[in-house]
Design a protein around this motif. Structure first.
Motif, PDB file in Angstrom:
ATOM      1  N   ASN A 106     -16.885  -7.236 -33.564  1.00 30.47           N
ATOM      2  CA  ASN A 106     -18.072  -8.223 -32.772  1.00 30.47           C
ATOM      3  C   ASN A 106     -17.639  -9.471 -32.243  1.00 30.47           C
ATOM      4  O   ASN A 106     -17.551 -10.271 -31.438  1.00 30.47           O
ATOM      5  N   ALA A 142     -20.559  -0.267 -34.669  1.00 33.76           N
ATOM      6  CA  ALA A 142     -19.808   0.205 -36.127  1.00 33.76           C
ATOM      7  C   ALA A 142     -20.294   1.483 -37.023  1.00 33.76           C
ATOM      8  O   ALA A 142     -19.560   2.031 -37.303  1.00 33.76           O
ATOM      9  N   HIS A 166     -14.651   2.627 -41.842  1.00 35.12           N
ATOM     10  CA  HIS A 166     -14.555   3.444 -42.696  1.00 35.12           C
ATOM     11  C   HIS A 166     -15.883   3.781 -43.229  1.00 35.12           C
ATOM     12  O   HIS A 166     -16.383   4.379 -43.675  1.00 35.12           O
ATOM     13  N   GLY A 223     -15.824  -4.030 -38.750  1.00 31.37           N
ATOM     14  CA  GLY A 223     -16.904  -4.423 -37.441  1.00 31.37           C
ATOM     15  C   GLY A 223     -17.524  -5.496 -36.969  1.00 31.37           C
ATOM     16  O   GLY A 223     -17.755  -6.180 -36.205  1.00 31.37           O
ATOM     17  N   THR A 224     -17.488  -6.855 -38.450  1.00 37.20           N
ATOM     18  CA  THR A 224     -17.747  -8.355 -37.826  1.00 37.20           C
ATOM     19  C   THR A 224     -16.394  -9.202 -37.554  1.00 37.20           C
ATOM     20  O   THR A 224     -16.789  -8.672 -35.950  1.00 37.20           O
TER      21      THR A 224
HETATM   22  C1  LIG Z   1     -24.207  -2.911 -36.843  1.00 40.09           C
HETATM   23  C2  LIG Z   1     -23.223  -3.362 -37.796  1.00 40.09           C
HETATM   24  N1  LIG Z   1     -22.064  -3.972 -37.217  1.00 40.09           N
HETATM   25  C3  LIG Z   1     -21.778  -4.358 -38.167  1.00 40.09           C
HETATM   26  C4  LIG Z   1     -21.638  -4.039 -38.885  1.00 40.09           C
HETATM   27  C5  LIG Z   1     -20.334  -5.210 -39.709  1.00 40.09           C
HETATM   28  O1  LIG Z   1     -19.761  -4.288 -40.002  1.00 40.09           O
HETATM   29  P1  LIG Z   1     -18.676  -5.284 -41.735  1.00 40.09           P
HETATM   30  O2  LIG Z   1     -18.924  -4.935 -43.329  1.00 40.09           O
HETATM   31  O3  LIG Z   1     -17.554  -4.299 -41.295  1.00 40.09           O
HETATM   32  O4  LIG Z   1     -17.777  -6.010 -41.194  1.00 40.09           O
HETATM   33  C6  LIG Z   1     -22.482  -2.964 -39.546  1.00 40.09           C
HETATM   34  C7  LIG Z   1     -21.939  -3.126 -41.675  1.00 40.09           C
HETATM   35  O5  LIG Z   1     -23.013  -2.597 -41.844  1.00 40.09           O
HETATM   36  C8  LIG Z   1     -23.687  -2.559 -39.402  1.00 40.09           C
HETATM   37  O6  LIG Z   1     -24.421  -2.044 -40.170  1.00 40.09           O
END
Ligand SMILES: Cc1ncc(COP(=O)(O)O)c(C=O)c1O
Length: 402
Positions: free
Chosen positions: A105, A209, A237, A101-102
């Motif tokens: 973003n 995410a 995931h 997710g990061t």
């Molecule tokens: C709202 C939200 N955005 C982004 C992420 C980040 O995802 P990642 O840990 O896969 O980078 C998370 C993970 O918990 C999330 O809850």
């Protein structure tokens, strides 16, 4: 596991035994791992044979590198399935499989910042911690927007902050499924705020995410023309429960970072990461191929039913608990530390959460409720019902937290 067993200075390492121990440790913790949003109901064994060698999806998904050891044909299928689901226009769509997710973003906010270099980035206090980090990386000015007691963006506060910046361009990050309460910010209300303030140069990114796929299946989240949403980041995931972290970012092709042709990889460099995990695309493709839209709708419905059941059971024993109607996340008054530790419940002061992801069972919820009943019988006062958290910056407890 003993540090000595894995010490690379030792000449008696037993790799198979170490792997076995790690697996056993993870399996032992699985029945009580209901605080982190990772589904556990999809069978990925058909893809496991791909893990014996390198599959590198280097560069843009539309440009194949030399050689045949990549899974871009699957990646393009995944991007198209998700783009169709989110109604991203056929003739102006782009996306790729990220490391999580990061990265999604980051890719989206970097593209947004290229469009509007002077923009202020607005995100709520309940936005994921990656957003603050990304704002720092891209070097943008930012404003923190308040949230209501259930974690949703306060649109009046957004309007006040936008008003203060005049007609300066705006990048607004809405969240579809905040980390602590699974609150969903409404892009239509964000759009209305920006329109009323006369801000034409804007980019609305949805960090989806956790809840992106379920909400898109509901028809609630869309990237359709006129939706006011410019980009979306999804996690692989979480709802799909892939056995390695991954994700997906989607936006219109016309707003992506252009990237340049890299001669030695024979690909276009549009992605944040150069080399990318080909197996991740294969895992996402497998999850989609095996279940399709109807299957994922059914998974969503079962998980939401279980979350409803959890709220009922907790309420029945007098334990304060609530959830958003669409949510897998059940927010409950924070239990004693022994209980939050055992069940890996994410905690933010008076509130904690458990997440009924696909694959979590009634038996697990019943066992958690039984532990809470025991805790209250042993003299633990049941916390008073309070309003939900104002700020949600929880860290997940335990090793499987994000
Ligand atoms: C709202 C939200 N955005 C982004 C992420 C980040 O995802 P990642 O840990 O896969 O980078 C998370 C993970 O918990 C999330 O809850």
């Amino acid at each position: 596991m003993e540090a000595a067993a894995v010490d690379l200075r030792s000449d008696t390492i037993n790799v198979a035994a170490v792997v076995r121990a790690l697996l056993e440790h993870a399996s032992d913790g699985q029945p009580t791992a209901i605080g982190f949003p990772g589904a556990v109901d999809i069978d990925y064994t058909p893809v496991l044979p791909l893990f014996g060698r390198l599959f590198n999806n280097v560069g843009d998904p539309q440009s194949d590198p030399g050689g045949s050891a990549h899974t871009k044909v699957l990646e393009r299928a995944v991007v198209d399935w998700c783009a169709d689901l989110l109604a991203l226009p056929d003739d102006d769509r782009w996306g790729y499989v990220t490391a999580g997710g990061t990265e999604g973003n980051l890719a989206a906010l970097h593209a947004a910042h290229r469009r509007h270099p002077n923009a202020v980035v607005y995100h709520s206090r309940a936005a994921h911690y990656s957003i603050g980090k990304i704002v720092d990386i891209i070097g943008a000015r930012h404003e923190l927007v308040d949230v209501d007691e259930r974690g949703e963006m306060d649109y009046q506060h957004l309007a006040a902050l936008v008003g203060r910046s005049g007609r300066r361009p705006a990048i607004v990050v809405a969240t579809a499924g905040t980390t602590m309460t699974e609150a969903v910010d409404d892009p239509a209300r964000v759009d209305a705020v920006l329109r009323e303030a006369g801000v034409d140069r804007r980019h609305v990114h949805v960090d989806a995410a956790l809840a992106g796929i379920p909400l898109a299946l509901d028809g609630v989240l869309t990237l359709a023309q006129g939706s006011g949403v410019d980009s979306v980041s999804l996690s692989g995931h979480k709802f799909f429960g892939t056995p390695i972290p991954c994700g997906l970012v989607l936006m219109r092709d016309s707003i992506r970072r252009p990237g340049r042709r890299v001669a030695y990889t024979a690909t276009l460099d549009t992605t944040v990461s150069g080399s990318r995990c080909g197996q991740a695309a294969a895992l996402l493709w497998c999850a989609i191929a095996a279940h399709g839209r109807d299957g994922h709708r059914a998974r969503t419905a079962r998980a939401r039913d279980l979350a409803g059941y959890a709220v009922e059971q907790l309420t029945a024993i007098g334990w304060p608990a609530w959830r958003h109607p669409h949510a897998f996340t059940v927010v409950l008054a924070t239990p004693p530390a022994a209980v939050t530790r055992k069940w890996l419940l994410a905690t933010d002061g008076p509130w904690s959460h458990t997440i009924c992801m696909p694959g979590v069972t009634r038996g697990q919820i019943d066992a958690l409720v039984a532990d809470l009943q025991t805790a209250s019988r042993n003299g633990m006062p049941v916390p008073q019902q309070r309003r939900g958290p104002q700020t949600v910056t929880a860290q997940h407890a335990g090793a499987s937290g994000p």
